[in-house]
Motif scaffolding. Structure first.
Motif, PDB file in Angstrom:
ATOM      1  N   ARG A  50      -5.691  -2.805  -7.408  1.00 30.45           N
ATOM      2  CA  ARG A  50      -7.101  -1.285  -6.538  1.00 30.45           C
ATOM      3  C   ARG A  50      -8.109  -2.355  -7.188  1.00 30.45           C
ATOM      4  O   ARG A  50      -8.829  -2.189  -5.740  1.00 30.45           O
ATOM      5  CB  ARG A  50      -6.442  -0.526  -7.677  1.00 30.45           C
TER       6      ARG A  50
ATOM      7  N   ILE B 214      -4.505   6.037  -2.109  1.00 30.43           N
ATOM      8  CA  ILE B 214      -3.299   5.335  -1.131  1.00 30.43           C
ATOM      9  C   ILE B 214      -3.509   4.993  -3.306  1.00 30.43           C
ATOM     10  O   ILE B 214      -4.283   4.728  -3.600  1.00 30.43           O
ATOM     11  CB  ILE B 214      -3.567   3.776  -0.708  1.00 30.43           C
TER      12      ILE B 214
ATOM     13  N   VAL C  37      -2.342   0.940  -4.750  1.00 32.86           N
ATOM     14  CA  VAL C  37      -2.531  -0.473  -5.094  1.00 32.86           C
ATOM     15  C   VAL C  37      -2.237  -1.297  -5.889  1.00 32.86           C
ATOM     16  O   VAL C  37      -3.004  -0.588  -6.748  1.00 32.86           O
ATOM     17  CB  VAL C  37      -3.007  -0.517  -3.845  1.00 32.86           C
TER      18      VAL C  37
ATOM     19  N   VAL D 190       0.534  -1.326  -0.240  1.00 28.36           N
ATOM     20  CA  VAL D 190       0.308   0.405  -0.127  1.00 28.36           C
ATOM     21  C   VAL D 190       0.859   0.879  -0.058  1.00 28.36           C
ATOM     22  O   VAL D 190       1.821   1.245   0.790  1.00 28.36           O
ATOM     23  CB  VAL D 190      -0.643  -0.241   0.865  1.00 28.36           C
TER      24      VAL D 190
END
Ligand SMILES: Cc1ncc(COP(=O)(O)O)c(C=O)c1O
Length: 374
Positions: A300, A295, A297, A277
């Motif tokens: 996602r 964030i 990732v 993350v």
């Protein structure tokens, strides 16, 4: 998987929670406008404009009907229109680009900084042509763009500098408030913004009396006096009911911003323990106001789906970059043109964040992410 951790749904934003705290004041301010029949411009709009200018530490704020109109009217006030190009970010909200076209100018995109997600001045420099008239960085998610670099570019090439500050009320760059960092700044008061009305609204903020005067005219059918229309304008007045609501909310904005920043710090700390993350990268010289806590990732969409099943609502700002939107197909910019913006839009995820969110809720979001990712 639903509600394994979360006892009740956690929303991306919760405007009801905010309303509960200011209900009495808001209701009586709305009632006052109705009882006085002061619906169009007048003292409630003026009062808010003065308050918002002073909040931004700027000379003028001119209330308009939306953030989109704020951009269009600011451009028109500077004489920017057909035959001109304006450079902006491809990973912003659609209105950023739409407002440029509505002024009659051509939208030109440049790629972003992959860490802050804000427009990259080096890429902007390469996009400048003899038709370029303005640069419009977006303070995306509430973090100011690298304004010294943009100011230097604007100075070197004789361009106007406009801030799309729709997501950044009260944010600062090197101690200076957003709203004072370019020739004009454009704010949105869309309900979910850090300062949100109960409907649409926007403002152009500037220190330049000529721009302020022109926007005043443009928002009200091109007139200064009732039946004398010096130019063709728009009907883009900030609604007095919205201005009255905004004046109440403005008193709380500083506190709400502090709360957003505190919650963001908590997220930063808790999320730093989770592999995979990436938390927001914030430049040391800025004050980020966290309109969104975003964030990054790898998977996602997978994470988002699992969180949704657990009752945690997230957002994507924005899922498709503007150069790949059908509306901008005519620009002929295929996938691969702005690889950083394309990468960001496929991996960013906005987590629940609003001033009233409770620490337990925030911890539940982080626990759920941990569970989903591991
Ligand atoms: C970055 C950005 N620019 C412009 C706008 C347009 O504002 P509005 O929705 O008030 O027209 C928005 C909000 O949607 C935005 O987020």
């Amino acid at each position: 998987m639903k509600n394994t951790i979360v006892m009740e749904n956690i929303h991306l934003v919760d405007l009801q929670a905010q309303y509960r705290n200011i209900q009495g004041e808001v209701n009586s301010s709305i009632r006052r406008v109705i009882e006085e029949g002061a619906f169009i411009l007048g003292k409630y709009v003026r009062e808010f404009e003065q308050g918002f200018a002073s909040f931004c530490r700027a000379k003028y704020a001119v209330g308009v009907a939306s953030g989109t109109d704020a951009i269009t009217l600011a451009l028109k006030a500077m004489g920017i229109g057909p035959g001109h190009e304006v450079i902006t970010a491809p990973n912003s909200a659609a209105p950023t680009a739409e407002a440029i076209s509505l002024a009659g100018a051509k939208v030109v995109f440049a790629d972003i900084d992959p860490e802050t997600y804000n427009l990259d001045p080096e890429k902007v420099k390469k996009a400048i042509t003899s038709r370029t008239r303005a640069l419009m960085p977006v303070h995306l998610y509430g973090q100011p763009a690298d304004m010294d670099a943009f100011r230097e570019l604007a100075r070197a090439y004789g361009l106007r500098l406009i801030e799309d500050a729709a997501q950044a009320h009260g944010a600062e760059y090197k101690g200076h408030r957003v709203g004072t960092l370019g020739d004009a700044s454009c704010f949105s008061f869309f309900p979910s913004k850090n300062l949100g009305a109960y409907g649409d609204g926007g403002a152009v903020v500037t220190d330049d009396p000529l721009i302020a005067e022109k926007v005043h005219m443009l928002r009200d059918h091109g007139r200064k006096e009732k039946y004398i229309h010096e130019i063709e304008g728009h009907n883009s007045r900030l609604d007095a009911l919205q201005a009255a609501v905004l004046s109440v909310k403005l008193k709380y904005l500083e506190g709400w911003t502090n709360s957003r920043r505190e919650k963001a710090r908590q997220y930063d700390k808790l999320l730093s323990a989770i592999q995979g993350v990436s938390t927001p990268r914030v430049l040391p010289e800025v004050k980020h106001v966290y309109h969104l806590y975003v964030i990054k990732v790898e998977d996602r969409d997978g994470l988002r789906k699992k969180l949704e099943e657990m009752g945690i609502h997230t957002g994507i700002h924005y899922p498709l970059p503007l150069h790949l939107q059908p509306a901008y197909a005519h620009l002929g910019l295929p996938r691969g043109t702005f690889p950083r913006a394309e990468e960001a839009t496929s991996k960013v995820l906005s987590l629940p964040l609003y001033p009233e969110i409770k620490t337990e809720q925030l911890e539940a979001v982080v626990e759920a992410i941990k569970l989903c990712i591991s």
